[in-house]
Each structure stands twice: as structure tokens, then as C-alpha cells.
Design a protein around this motif. Structure first.
Motif, PDB file in Angstrom:
ATOM      1  N   MET A   1       0.639  -1.206   0.030  1.00  0.00           N
ATOM      2  CA  MET A   1       0.048   0.008   0.080  1.00  0.00           C
ATOM      3  C   MET A   1       0.910   1.789   0.383  1.00  0.00           C
ATOM      4  N   LYS A   2       0.595   2.222  -0.867  1.00  0.00           N
ATOM      5  CA  LYS A   2       1.537   3.322  -1.269  1.00  0.00           C
ATOM      6  C   LYS A   2       0.942   3.936   0.063  1.00  0.00           C
ATOM      7  N   HIS A   3       2.337   4.051   0.627  1.00  0.00           N
ATOM      8  CA  HIS A   3       2.511   6.014   2.087  1.00  0.00           C
ATOM      9  C   HIS A   3       3.289   6.753   2.399  1.00  0.00           C
ATOM     10  N   THR A   4       3.138   7.777   2.797  1.00  0.00           N
ATOM     11  CA  THR A   4       3.656   8.812   3.195  1.00  0.00           C
ATOM     12  C   THR A   4       4.712   8.079   4.526  1.00  0.00           C
ATOM     13  N   ILE A   5       6.597   8.477   4.000  1.00  0.00           N
ATOM     14  CA  ILE A   5       7.624   8.707   5.434  1.00  0.00           C
ATOM     15  C   ILE A   5       7.073   9.957   5.540  1.00  0.00           C
ATOM     16  N   VAL A   6       7.568  11.102   6.484  1.00  0.00           N
ATOM     17  CA  VAL A   6       8.391  12.315   6.651  1.00  0.00           C
ATOM     18  C   VAL A   6       9.334  12.359   7.219  1.00  0.00           C
ATOM     19  N   MET A   7      10.083  13.159   6.914  1.00  0.00           N
ATOM     20  CA  MET A   7      11.863  13.295   7.082  1.00  0.00           C
ATOM     21  C   MET A   7      13.152  13.877   7.435  1.00  0.00           C
ATOM     22  N   THR A   8      13.684  14.435   8.304  1.00  0.00           N
ATOM     23  CA  THR A   8      14.219  15.858   8.467  1.00  0.00           C
ATOM     24  C   THR A   8      16.095  15.006   8.605  1.00  0.00           C
ATOM     25  N   GLY A   9      16.728  16.134   8.475  1.00  0.00           N
ATOM     26  CA  GLY A   9      18.257  15.647   7.957  1.00  0.00           C
ATOM     27  C   GLY A   9      17.641  14.488   7.419  1.00  0.00           C
ATOM     28  N   ALA A  10      17.260  13.881   5.957  1.00  0.00           N
ATOM     29  CA  ALA A  10      17.571  13.242   4.728  1.00  0.00           C
ATOM     30  C   ALA A  10      18.314  13.989   3.770  1.00  0.00           C
ATOM     31  N   SER A  11      19.184  15.609   4.018  1.00  0.00           N
ATOM     32  CA  SER A  11      19.834  15.516   3.071  1.00  0.00           C
ATOM     33  C   SER A  11      21.804  14.981   3.080  1.00  0.00           C
ATOM     34  N   ARG A  12      21.915  14.298   3.884  1.00  0.00           N
ATOM     35  CA  ARG A  12      23.311  14.344   4.383  1.00  0.00           C
ATOM     36  C   ARG A  12      23.355  13.679   5.425  1.00  0.00           C
ATOM     37  N   GLY A  13      24.763  12.479   5.665  1.00  0.00           N
ATOM     38  CA  GLY A  13      24.998  12.477   6.588  1.00  0.00           C
ATOM     39  C   GLY A  13      24.631  10.631   6.265  1.00  0.00           C
ATOM     40  N   ILE A  14      24.266  10.001   7.488  1.00  0.00           N
ATOM     41  CA  ILE A  14      22.920   8.423   7.610  1.00  0.00           C
ATOM     42  C   ILE A  14      21.991   8.846   7.461  1.00  0.00           C
ATOM     43  N   GLY A  15      21.027  10.124   7.367  1.00  0.00           N
ATOM     44  CA  GLY A  15      19.980  10.266   6.756  1.00  0.00           C
ATOM     45  C   GLY A  15      19.354   9.739   5.260  1.00  0.00           C
ATOM     46  N   ARG A  16      20.637  10.596   4.476  1.00  0.00           N
ATOM     47  CA  ARG A  16      20.502  10.401   3.474  1.00  0.00           C
ATOM     48  C   ARG A  16      20.795   8.951   3.163  1.00  0.00           C
ATOM     49  N   ILE A  17      21.094   8.992   3.845  1.00  0.00           N
ATOM     50  CA  ILE A  17      21.651   6.871   3.057  1.00  0.00           C
ATOM     51  C   ILE A  17      20.536   5.891   3.886  1.00  0.00           C
ATOM     52  N   ALA A  18      19.681   6.753   4.650  1.00  0.00           N
ATOM     53  CA  ALA A  18      18.702   6.055   5.266  1.00  0.00           C
ATOM     54  C   ALA A  18      17.520   6.071   4.018  1.00  0.00           C
ATOM     55  N   ASP A  28       6.412   0.977  -2.232  1.00  0.00           N
ATOM     56  CA  ASP A  28       5.580   1.770  -2.066  1.00  0.00           C
ATOM     57  C   ASP A  28       5.535   3.568  -1.999  1.00  0.00           C
ATOM     58  N   THR A  29       6.976   3.549  -0.928  1.00  0.00           N
ATOM     59  CA  THR A  29       7.226   4.705  -0.021  1.00  0.00           C
ATOM     60  C   THR A  29       6.792   6.130  -0.804  1.00  0.00           C
ATOM     61  N   HIS A  30       6.296   6.653  -0.532  1.00  0.00           N
ATOM     62  CA  HIS A  30       7.127   8.394  -0.713  1.00  0.00           C
ATOM     63  C   HIS A  30       7.421   9.518   0.470  1.00  0.00           C
ATOM     64  N   LEU A  31       8.449   9.181   0.225  1.00  0.00           N
ATOM     65  CA  LEU A  31       9.572  10.364   1.705  1.00  0.00           C
ATOM     66  C   LEU A  31       9.460  11.281   0.963  1.00  0.00           C
ATOM     67  N   LEU A  32       9.586  12.466   2.273  1.00  0.00           N
ATOM     68  CA  LEU A  32       8.437  13.242   1.828  1.00  0.00           C
ATOM     69  C   LEU A  32       9.684  14.145   3.383  1.00  0.00           C
ATOM     70  N   ALA A  33      10.725  14.751   2.529  1.00  0.00           N
ATOM     71  CA  ALA A  33      12.284  15.185   2.855  1.00  0.00           C
ATOM     72  C   ALA A  33      12.014  16.875   3.247  1.00  0.00           C
ATOM     73  N   VAL A  34      12.018  16.995   5.102  1.00  0.00           N
ATOM     74  CA  VAL A  34      11.942  18.123   5.777  1.00  0.00           C
ATOM     75  C   VAL A  34      13.351  18.972   5.553  1.00  0.00           C
ATOM     76  N   HIS A  52      12.645   6.694  -7.499  1.00  0.00           N
ATOM     77  CA  HIS A  52      12.142   6.940  -6.451  1.00  0.00           C
ATOM     78  C   HIS A  52      11.130   8.215  -6.939  1.00  0.00           C
ATOM     79  N   THR A  53       9.846   7.662  -5.038  1.00  0.00           N
ATOM     80  CA  THR A  53       9.026   8.841  -4.943  1.00  0.00           C
ATOM     81  C   THR A  53       9.248   9.554  -3.846  1.00  0.00           C
ATOM     82  N   ILE A  54      10.041  11.117  -4.153  1.00  0.00           N
ATOM     83  CA  ILE A  54      10.009  11.627  -3.285  1.00  0.00           C
ATOM     84  C   ILE A  54       9.416  13.492  -3.733  1.00  0.00           C
ATOM     85  N   SER A  55       9.810  14.023  -2.337  1.00  0.00           N
ATOM     86  CA  SER A  55       9.119  15.745  -2.079  1.00  0.00           C
ATOM     87  C   SER A  55      10.141  15.814  -1.569  1.00  0.00           C
TER      88      SER A  55
END
Length: 322
Positions: A1-18, A28-34, A52-55
Motif C-alpha cells: 500500500m502506498k504511504h508517506t514517510i516524513v523525514m528530517t535530516g535526509a539530505s546528508r550523512g546517515i539520513g541520506r543513506i537511510a 510504495d513509500t513516498h518520502l517527504l524530506a523536510v 524513487h518517489t520523493i518530494s
């Protein structure tokens, strides 16, 4: 099922890798990076190019007004159907200052504002938009133990005080020094664990809250506000420590974070995940009185911004352990 995960700290370091692991392993994940500034557009372009689906939504996490604005946009997009149902929030962004005197735009000490209040406000503003099963993951740190085995003598342990003191500048001895800034950091990570315990008590069944400790990860951007010698050591010397049992490489830490977010690491609500497994956090981190006091203070500190959100936002104020 398609779903959204909101994430901070995704632009660098371990967040980017995660983020890359999450999207690759959960198509099915839409990653929404803050993100702050132009980082979101770059991240969206680079990771989106792989199909990948990301905004992204912009926010300076040091500003509660920015956090509220980002949360409002996320809520609106969910309500319009522009985003699939919300299944996760990852509070991975972190701040460590070179002193304990740096004040954010809302009058709070900057480390406390980013590492504690920003996550709390996001959880409170998004809580009624989660679709179970959902998971909130807050990145903690083993610096909260305060002993040599976990800190290797590099970061002073937490120095807990009343939340009204911790939230303001100058809360620790020698607040104009790096030691003061590092004490603010370890104390903020203890606070994050306290709030995870409160979320576990207050959130409805099916919405879990977990604290994740990546361990000591050399070579991340956490020291970007440090002096030149500290930055040099983190970039050139400390990465060698990733080859020892005392540290975690960035790739492993990012993969472990993705495991927690996706539920591959078994961790019931309220858990502390140390790298790849649920474990006990410090003895000091289990203190219901402190947890309740911090909850009450965080509610007061963020009240003006939470109140301006959609009035249908859920209420955890009178929640009880479950």
C-alpha cells in the motif's frame, strides 16, 4: 500500500543513506524530506532520478514557525490526496553548537530547539494524520549515558535541570565553551528519549514511537558548526575509528536507521534501539517524573504554534500509559 514517510535530516550523512535504503526497499513509500534552503531540491532531483518517489518541504528546524508552516503544508497535501496516507515520521536532524549560548529565533537555546522542540511540534501537528500501523523514530545518541564506554571522553554527559532552564541559553557551566555546547547536546538527546517514552504512553494504539541510537559515527555533518581543528579531526582522523568496534560507519548507521523505520528491527513502542537491536538506554533515561515535566514544558513552549494548526488536531494531553 502506498504511504508517506516524513523525514528530517535526509539530505546528508546517515539520513541520506537511510533515505536511499527506505526508498529502495519499500517502493510504495513516498518520502517527504523536510530540508533547509536548496538542499531539498537537490535531494529530490538526485534521488528522484533513480525512479524513487520523493518530494520536499522547506523549514529551518530552529524556527518553530517554520516547523508549523511545514507541518501545515504536509497536512494540506495529505488532506487533498496529493500524498498517500502518513505512516511515519523520522526526526533525524540534529544540532550541536560550539557553545550553550546560541539562541534561536523563538528565544530557545538552539540545540534544545532543534533536537527536542522541533520533533515534538512535528509529532503534535501530524499526530491525527497518521494511519496505523505507523512509526515515529527519533534519532538519539549514546552520549546520553555520560560514561567513557559510550562517549570515549569526547562529550560530557547530560546535566539535567528543570526544562525551563534547559530550554534557555547559559544552562550549563562554562556556557561559552565547546564543553558547554556538547553538554547541551547530550542533555538534549536524553530529553529526546524522555519524550519518546511519553509518546509511547500517549499515542493511540498502532502508532509506535522509538528512539534510535546510531552510535558514534565519524565523518557526519554534526560538527559543521565546530571550530576548524574539530572539523578537521572529524573529517580526517575520526573516520579511521569506524574501522574499530568503538564507532559505526555511515553506511551501517544509515542502514540501521532504515531498518528501524521500516520495522525490520523488532522494537515495541517506547524502545531504544542501539544500532541494530532494541536495548536498554541509560538508567537515568527512565524517569517518569522528568518525562512528565518535560512533556508539560514542551507543550507550553510550542503551544502558540500548535494552536495555529488545524483545530481538528488530536489531543494527547490527558493520555495514559498503555
Amino acid at each position: 500500500m502506498k504511504h508517506t514517510i516524513v523525514m528530517t535530516g535526509a539530505s546528508r550523512g546517515i539520513g541520506r543513506i537511510a533515505a536511499q535504503h527506505i526508498l529502495r526497499r519499500s517502493p510504495d513509500t513516498h518520502l517527504l524530506a523536510v530540508t533547509r534552503g536548496s538542499a531539498g531540491a537537490r535531494l529530490t532531483e538526485e534521488i528522484g532520478a533513480a525512479g524513487h518517489t520523493i518530494s520536499h518541504v522547506p523549514a529551518d528546524l530552529g524556527s518553530l514557525a517554520d516547523v508549523r508552516s511545514a507541518a501545515d503544508e504536509i497536512r494540506d497535501r495529505l488532506d487533498r490526496g496529493d500524498l498517500p496516507p502518513l505512516r511515519g515520521f523520522v526526526g533525524n536532524a540534529g544540532m550541536q553548537c560550539t557553545n550553550a549560548l546560541t539562541e534561536g529565533p523563538d528565544g530557545f537555546e538552539a540545540t534544545f530547539a532543534v533536537n527536542v522542540l522541533a520533533n515534538h511540534l512535528f509529532v503534535r501537528l501530524l499526530q491525527d494524520r497518521f494511519t496505523a500501523p505507523a512509526r515515529i523514530v527519533i534519532t538519539a545518541s549514546d552520549t546520553h549515558f555520560g560514561d567513557f564506554r559510550h562517549n570515549m571522553g569526547m562529550v560530557p554527559g547530560p546535566a539535567w535541570k528543570a526544562p525551563d532552564i534547559l530550554a534557555r541559553t547559559g544552562a550549563f557551566p562554562e556556557p561559552d565553551t565547546a564543553a558547554g555546547g556538547r553538554t547541551a547536546y547530550s542533555t538534549s538527546k536524553l530529553a529526546a528519549i524522555y519524550l519518546v517514552h511519553e509518546y509511547a504512553r500517549r499515542l493511540p494504539a498502532g502508532v509506535d514511537a522509538v528512539a534510535y541510537n546510531p552510535g558514534f559515527v565519524p565523518g557526519t555533518g554534526l560538527a559543521r558548526n565546530a571550530g576548524p581543528l574539530s572539523r578537521f579531526a572529524m573529517r580526517r582522523i575520526m573516520p579511521v575509528m569506524a574501522l574499530t568496534p568503538f564507532a559505526t560507519g555511515r553506511s551501517a548507521a544509515g542502514r540501521y536507521l532504515a531498518d528501524v523505520v521500516l520495522g525490520a528491527t523488532r522494537a515495541p513502542t517506547g524502545s531504544y534501539v542501539d544500532r541494530s537491536r532494541a536495548d536498554r538506554s541509560s538508567q537515568e533515561s527512565y524517569d517518569p517524573q522528568r518525562e512528565g515535566e518535560l512533556w508539560e514544558a514542551a507543550e507550553r513552549f510550542t503551544a502558540a504554534y500548535a494552536a495555529r494548526a488545524n483545530p481538528s488536531s488530536g489531543d494527547m494531553t490527558n493520555g495514559s500509559p498503555r
